[in-house]
Design a protein around this motif. Structure first.
Motif, mmCIF file in Angstrom:
data_model
loop_
_atom_site.group_PDB
_atom_site.id
_atom_site.type_symbol
_atom_site.label_atom_id
_atom_site.label_comp_id
_atom_site.label_asym_id
_atom_site.label_seq_id
_atom_site.Cartn_x
_atom_site.Cartn_y
_atom_site.Cartn_z
ATOM 1 N N MET A 1 0.862 -1.165 0.000
ATOM 2 C CA MET A 1 0.000 0.000 0.000
ATOM 3 C C MET A 1 0.902 1.220 0.000
ATOM 4 N N GLY A 2 0.480 2.242 -0.677
ATOM 5 C CA GLY A 2 1.407 3.334 -0.857
ATOM 6 C C GLY A 2 0.901 4.678 -0.401
ATOM 7 N N LEU A 3 1.417 5.114 0.710
ATOM 8 C CA LEU A 3 1.223 6.493 1.141
ATOM 9 C C LEU A 3 2.455 7.229 0.636
ATOM 10 N N GLU A 4 2.259 8.059 -0.360
ATOM 11 C CA GLU A 4 3.398 8.694 -1.028
ATOM 12 C C GLU A 4 3.343 10.201 -0.839
ATOM 13 N N ARG A 5 4.517 10.790 -0.705
ATOM 14 C CA ARG A 5 4.620 12.247 -0.580
ATOM 15 C C ARG A 5 4.628 12.834 -1.978
ATOM 16 N N ARG A 6 3.666 13.681 -2.253
ATOM 17 C CA ARG A 6 3.544 14.337 -3.556
ATOM 18 C C ARG A 6 3.510 15.838 -3.322
ATOM 19 N N GLY A 7 4.574 16.506 -3.701
ATOM 20 C CA GLY A 7 4.640 17.955 -3.474
ATOM 21 C C GLY A 7 4.697 18.241 -1.986
ATOM 22 N N ASN A 8 3.759 19.060 -1.494
ATOM 23 C CA ASN A 8 3.707 19.410 -0.070
ATOM 24 C C ASN A 8 2.766 18.512 0.715
#
Length: 105
Positions: free
Chosen positions: A1-8
């Motif tokens: 499962m992917g909690l990804e940081r995108r930008g801010n």
């Protein structure tokens, strides 16, 4: 499962397998991504607990079956000994047959 940081912020992607490929499915961003991520973690933990409980139940069933098998084998041995004492025998594990009595004349 992917909690990804995108930008801010954060974006949450669910991964699933289709054949040999892994496909990412967008689920949400920001606070919603964190909530969905936490809910999926809880679902995985619940599934893991359910599997452990099922495994424990399966082990109990196996133990019960082993006891039953041992009991059946002991009863079979007891029956075999009684039948043999009655004058029967089994040739090559075939059917029980009355032993021929030869008389010496």
């Amino acid at each position: 499962m992917g909690l990804e940081r995108r930008g801010n912020g954060f974006a949450y992607y669910r991964k699933r397998r289709i054949g040999d490929r892994v496909v990412s499915e967008y689920a949400g961003c920001g606070q919603m991504a964190l909530i969905i991520h936490k809910m999926d973690q809880l679902d995985r933990e619940q599934a893991k607990l359910n599997k452990q409980q099922q495994t424990a139940g399966d082990e109990e069933e196996i133990a019960d079956e082993l006891q039953l098998i041992e009991y059946c084998e002991s009863v079979g041995q007891a029956i075999s000994s009684v039948i043999e004492e009655s004058g029967y025998h089994r040739q090559n594990r075939g059917p029980w047959r009355r032993r021929k009595v030869t008389s010496i004349v």
